[in-house]
Write a protein that holds these residues in place. Structure first.
Motif, PDB file in Angstrom:
ATOM      1  N   SER A 172       0.820  -1.216   0.000  1.00  0.00           N
ATOM      2  CA  SER A 172       0.000   0.000   0.000  1.00  0.00           C
ATOM      3  C   SER A 172       0.851   1.262   0.000  1.00  0.00           C
ATOM      4  CB  SER A 172      -0.934   0.014   1.213  1.00  0.00           C
ATOM      5  OG  SER A 172      -0.195   0.025   2.425  1.00  0.00           O
ATOM      6  N   THR A 173       2.012   1.212   0.655  1.00  0.00           N
ATOM      7  CA  THR A 173       2.927   2.357   0.659  1.00  0.00           C
ATOM      8  C   THR A 173       4.282   1.900   1.184  1.00  0.00           C
ATOM      9  OG1 THR A 173       3.213   4.661   1.369  1.00  0.00           O
ATOM     10  CG2 THR A 173       2.371   3.131   2.996  1.00  0.00           C
ATOM     11  N   ALA A 174       5.290   2.721   0.944  1.00  0.00           N
ATOM     12  CA  ALA A 174       6.636   2.438   1.437  1.00  0.00           C
ATOM     13  C   ALA A 174       7.318   3.759   1.744  1.00  0.00           C
ATOM     14  CB  ALA A 174       7.438   1.637   0.415  1.00  0.00           C
ATOM     15  N   THR A 175       8.084   3.777   2.816  1.00  0.00           N
ATOM     16  CA  THR A 175       8.802   4.981   3.216  1.00  0.00           C
ATOM     17  C   THR A 175      10.256   4.620   3.486  1.00  0.00           C
ATOM     18  OG1 THR A 175       8.155   4.628   5.545  1.00  0.00           O
ATOM     19  CG2 THR A 175       6.777   6.109   4.210  1.00  0.00           C
ATOM     20  N   VAL A 176      11.130   5.588   3.297  1.00  0.00           N
ATOM     21  CA  VAL A 176      12.554   5.372   3.523  1.00  0.00           C
ATOM     22  C   VAL A 176      13.044   6.367   4.557  1.00  0.00           C
ATOM     23  CG1 VAL A 176      13.142   6.868   1.571  1.00  0.00           C
ATOM     24  CG2 VAL A 176      14.824   5.230   2.414  1.00  0.00           C
ATOM     25  N   ASN A 177      13.844   5.893   5.500  1.00  0.00           N
ATOM     26  CA  ASN A 177      14.436   6.719   6.541  1.00  0.00           C
ATOM     27  C   ASN A 177      15.885   6.281   6.723  1.00  0.00           C
ATOM     28  OD1 ASN A 177      14.921   8.440   8.671  1.00  0.00           O
ATOM     29  ND2 ASN A 177      13.773   7.247  10.170  1.00  0.00           N
ATOM     30  N   LYS A 178      16.788   7.064   6.132  1.00  0.00           N
ATOM     31  CA  LYS A 178      18.205   6.732   6.120  1.00  0.00           C
ATOM     32  C   LYS A 178      18.413   5.390   5.423  1.00  0.00           C
ATOM     33  CE  LYS A 178      19.265   9.501  10.219  1.00  0.00           C
ATOM     34  NZ  LYS A 178      19.828   9.516  11.588  1.00  0.00           N
ATOM     35  N   ASN A 179      18.858   4.367   6.170  1.00  0.00           N
ATOM     36  CA  ASN A 179      19.112   3.057   5.555  1.00  0.00           C
ATOM     37  C   ASN A 179      17.962   2.078   5.750  1.00  0.00           C
ATOM     38  OD1 ASN A 179      22.109   4.027   6.597  1.00  0.00           O
ATOM     39  ND2 ASN A 179      22.172   3.001   4.613  1.00  0.00           N
ATOM     40  N   GLU A 180      16.856   2.523   6.306  1.00  0.00           N
ATOM     41  CA  GLU A 180      15.736   1.626   6.585  1.00  0.00           C
ATOM     42  C   GLU A 180      14.552   1.945   5.675  1.00  0.00           C
ATOM     43  OE1 GLU A 180      14.466   0.055  10.718  1.00  0.00           O
ATOM     44  OE2 GLU A 180      13.054   1.675  10.277  1.00  0.00           O
ATOM     45  N   VAL A 181      14.007   0.912   5.058  1.00  0.00           N
ATOM     46  CA  VAL A 181      12.838   1.043   4.199  1.00  0.00           C
ATOM     47  C   VAL A 181      11.688   0.269   4.843  1.00  0.00           C
ATOM     48  CG1 VAL A 181      11.854   0.658   1.910  1.00  0.00           C
ATOM     49  CG2 VAL A 181      14.275   1.243   2.142  1.00  0.00           C
ATOM     50  N   THR A 182      10.570   0.969   5.079  1.00  0.00           N
ATOM     51  CA  THR A 182       9.381   0.355   5.672  1.00  0.00           C
ATOM     52  C   THR A 182       8.347   0.128   4.581  1.00  0.00           C
ATOM     53  OG1 THR A 182       9.791   1.475   7.773  1.00  0.00           O
ATOM     54  CG2 THR A 182       7.585   0.581   7.427  1.00  0.00           C
ATOM     55  N   VAL A 183       7.894  -1.112   4.452  1.00  0.00           N
ATOM     56  CA  VAL A 183       6.911  -1.488   3.439  1.00  0.00           C
ATOM     57  C   VAL A 183       5.622  -1.889   4.151  1.00  0.00           C
ATOM     58  CG1 VAL A 183       6.376  -3.074   1.547  1.00  0.00           C
ATOM     59  CG2 VAL A 183       8.717  -2.244   1.860  1.00  0.00           C
ATOM     60  N   GLU A 184       4.517  -1.212   3.829  1.00  0.00           N
ATOM     61  CA  GLU A 184       3.219  -1.515   4.429  1.00  0.00           C
ATOM     62  C   GLU A 184       2.320  -2.168   3.391  1.00  0.00           C
ATOM     63  OE1 GLU A 184       1.434   1.690   6.624  1.00  0.00           O
ATOM     64  OE2 GLU A 184       3.382   2.605   7.029  1.00  0.00           O
ATOM     65  N   PHE A 185       1.421  -3.048   3.871  1.00  0.00           N
ATOM     66  CA  PHE A 185       0.597  -3.858   2.987  1.00  0.00           C
ATOM     67  C   PHE A 185      -0.882  -3.525   3.149  1.00  0.00           C
ATOM     68  CE2 PHE A 185       4.443  -6.244   3.887  1.00  0.00           C
ATOM     69  CZ  PHE A 185       4.849  -6.632   2.617  1.00  0.00           C
ATOM     70  N   HIS A 186      -1.640  -3.780   2.084  1.00  0.00           N
ATOM     71  CA  HIS A 186      -3.090  -3.651   2.162  1.00  0.00           C
ATOM     72  C   HIS A 186      -3.631  -4.668   3.161  1.00  0.00           C
ATOM     73  CE1 HIS A 186      -3.471  -0.840  -1.144  1.00  0.00           C
ATOM     74  NE2 HIS A 186      -2.671  -1.589  -1.868  1.00  0.00           N
ATOM     75  N   GLN A 187      -4.641  -4.237   3.925  1.00  0.00           N
ATOM     76  CA  GLN A 187      -5.187  -5.088   4.971  1.00  0.00           C
ATOM     77  C   GLN A 187      -6.568  -5.599   4.590  1.00  0.00           C
ATOM     78  OE1 GLN A 187      -3.249  -5.958   7.737  1.00  0.00           O
ATOM     79  NE2 GLN A 187      -1.811  -4.983   6.339  1.00  0.00           N
ATOM     80  N   ASP A 188      -6.827  -6.841   4.994  1.00  0.00           N
ATOM     81  CA  ASP A 188      -8.142  -7.448   4.823  1.00  0.00           C
ATOM     82  C   ASP A 188      -8.775  -7.551   6.207  1.00  0.00           C
ATOM     83  OD1 ASP A 188     -10.393  -8.843   4.219  1.00  0.00           O
ATOM     84  OD2 ASP A 188      -9.399 -10.558   3.287  1.00  0.00           O
TER      85      ASP A 188
END
Length: 328
Positions: free
Chosen positions: A80-96
Motif C-alpha cells: 500500500s505504501t513504502a517509506t525510507v528513513n536513512k538506511n531503513e525502508v518500511t513497506v506496508e501492505f493492504h489489509q483485509d
C-alpha cells in the motif's frame, strides 16, 4: 510428504499454484514444453532461517535469496505504501479486515555500500518497490497545501495536501493518503485553554502505522494563526462542483480556512459544540469535567454526539441524540 508450488510469471503479475505433489511436477513440465515452448526451472528454497540476503526485482515481484536459493517473495501489488528513513525502508501492505491475522508491514535495512550521494541503495530499493506498489495515485493537481501542521494523533508535524479525491499527509518519517470516502465524521472542538482548536477526522477503516491503528486524526491549530490561501481551482470548478461556496482567494484564521475547505471538498458537515454552555464564575465553557476510573476526562456535548476526551484529545465517540444538528 513433500509438497511443491508452481509460480507462473505473466504480464499483469505472478500466479502461484500450491499444494502440488511429486507426480504433478512431470505433468506440468510436459505441458509447458508442449504448449508454451518455455523452460521449466526448478528451485530449492533456502530454509536455514537467516534474515538477510540479496534482493532481485522481477517485474511486480520482489524476490529475496541467499546462496542462490530463494528465501521468500513479496508481490508488490500487495504493497500500500513504502517509506525510507536513512538506511531503513518500511513497506506496508493492504489489509483485509475479514481476516483475524495478516501481515501489516516489513522493515528492511539496506546497507550503504557506495560513497555516491546520488546513488543511495536504500533510495533505489524504495523506488523499485514503489514502481509496482498499489498506492493511491494523485489525480489532478493539489487544491491547497498547509505546511507543518501539528497533529496530536498520529503525533508529529505534517504537510497537508488536499487533492480532489484524497488528503495527503507528508511527514518526516511517514506518509499517509486518506481517501475522502473513508472520512465518516469531522469535528471542530475548542481546547479548554481557549487558545487552541482541534480539528478531528474520524476514518473507517482507520489509518495504520505499523500495528497501531488511528481511527481519529487529531489536528491542533492555534487560534491566532492566520493563513492567506490561493486555491488551485478555476472559477468554473468553484461555481459548478462547489456551488460557489469556496473562493479562489481565502484569508482568515488557519483553523477556519482549513475547516471550510475540508467541509466542501469532502462534502460533509462539521460538528461543532451546540447550545450547551456551562457557566463558571466569570468563565463560560463548552465542556465539563468528569472522573472515569482514575482518569480525569472532559465531555463536550455536540449536536448529535458527545466527545469524551482525555487531555483534550478526541478519544471516544458515542451517539447521543439530545440536540438538533449544528453545522459550521
Amino acid at each position: 510428504k513433500q509438497w511443491y508450488q508452481c509460480r507462473v510469471a505473466l504480464r499483469p503479475g505472478v500466479t502461484k499454484f500450491v499444494g502440488l505433489e511429486e507426480k504433478n511436477k512431470d505433468q506440468i513440465k510436459r505441458f509447458i514444453r508442449d504448449y508454451y515452448d518455455a523452460t521449466f526451472i526448478e528451485k530449492e528454497p533456502f530454509v536455514k532461517g537467516w534474515n538477510w540476503g540479496s534482493v532481485d526485482f522481477a517485474g511486480p515481484l520482489m524476490v529475496f535469496h541467499n546462496d542462490g536459493k530463494p528465501l521468500f517473495e513479496v508481490p508488490l501489488p500487495d504493497v500500500s505504501t513504502a517509506t525510507v528513513n536513512k538506511n531503513e525502508v518500511t513497506v506496508e501492505f493492504h489489509q483485509d479486515d475479514d481476516t483475524d491475522m495478516s501481515l501489516v508491514e516489513m522493515r528492511f535495512y539496506v546497507p550503504n555500500t557506495t560513497n555516491d550521494a546520488d546513488d543511495i541503495p536504500a533510495d533505489n530499493f524504495h523506488k523499485s518497490v514503489m514502481k509496482y506498489a498499489d498506492v493511491i495515485k494523485a489525480t489532478g493537481d493539489v487544491i491547497v497545501k498547509f505546511e507543518q501542521v501539528l497533529l496530536q494523533t498520529p503525533r508529529g508535524r505534517y504537510d497537508v495536501d488536499m487533492y480532489p479525491s484524497f488528503l495527503r499527509l507528508h511527514g518526516k518519517s511517514y506518509d499517509y493518503k486518506i481517501p475522502y470516502t473513508t472520512m465518516i465524521r469531522m469535528f471542530l472542538l475548542p481546547h479548554n485553554d481557549q487558545r487552541s482548536v482541534y480539528f478531528v477526522i474520524s476514518t473507517d477503516p482507520p489509518i495504520r502505522q505499523g500495528q497501531t491503528r488511528y481511527p481519529h486524526l487529531v489536528i491542533q491549530f492555534i487560534k491566532d494563526d492566520w493563513s492567506d490561501l490561493t486555491l488551485e481551482l478555476d472559477e468554473e470548478t468553484i461555481a459548478t462542483k462547489y456551488e460557489g461556496k469556496l473562493q479562489k482567494e481565502m484569508a482568515g484564521p488557519t483553523y477556519e480556512t482549513f475547516s471550510k475547505v475540508m467541509k466542501f471538498v469532502v462534502g460533509q458537515k462539521i460538528f461543532v459544540p451546540g447550545n450547551f454552555v456551562r457557566l463558571f464564575p466569570l468563565i463560560s465553557s463548552f465542556m465539563f469535567l468528569c472522573i472515569f476510573l482514575i482518569r480525569y476526562l472532559i465531555i463536550m456535548p455536540l449536536s448529535k454526539f458527545h466527545i469524551m476526551a482525555n487531555c483534550c484529545l478526541a478519544d471516544k465517540i458515542f451517539n447521543s441524540s439530545v440536540r438538533p444538528e449544528a453545522k459550521l
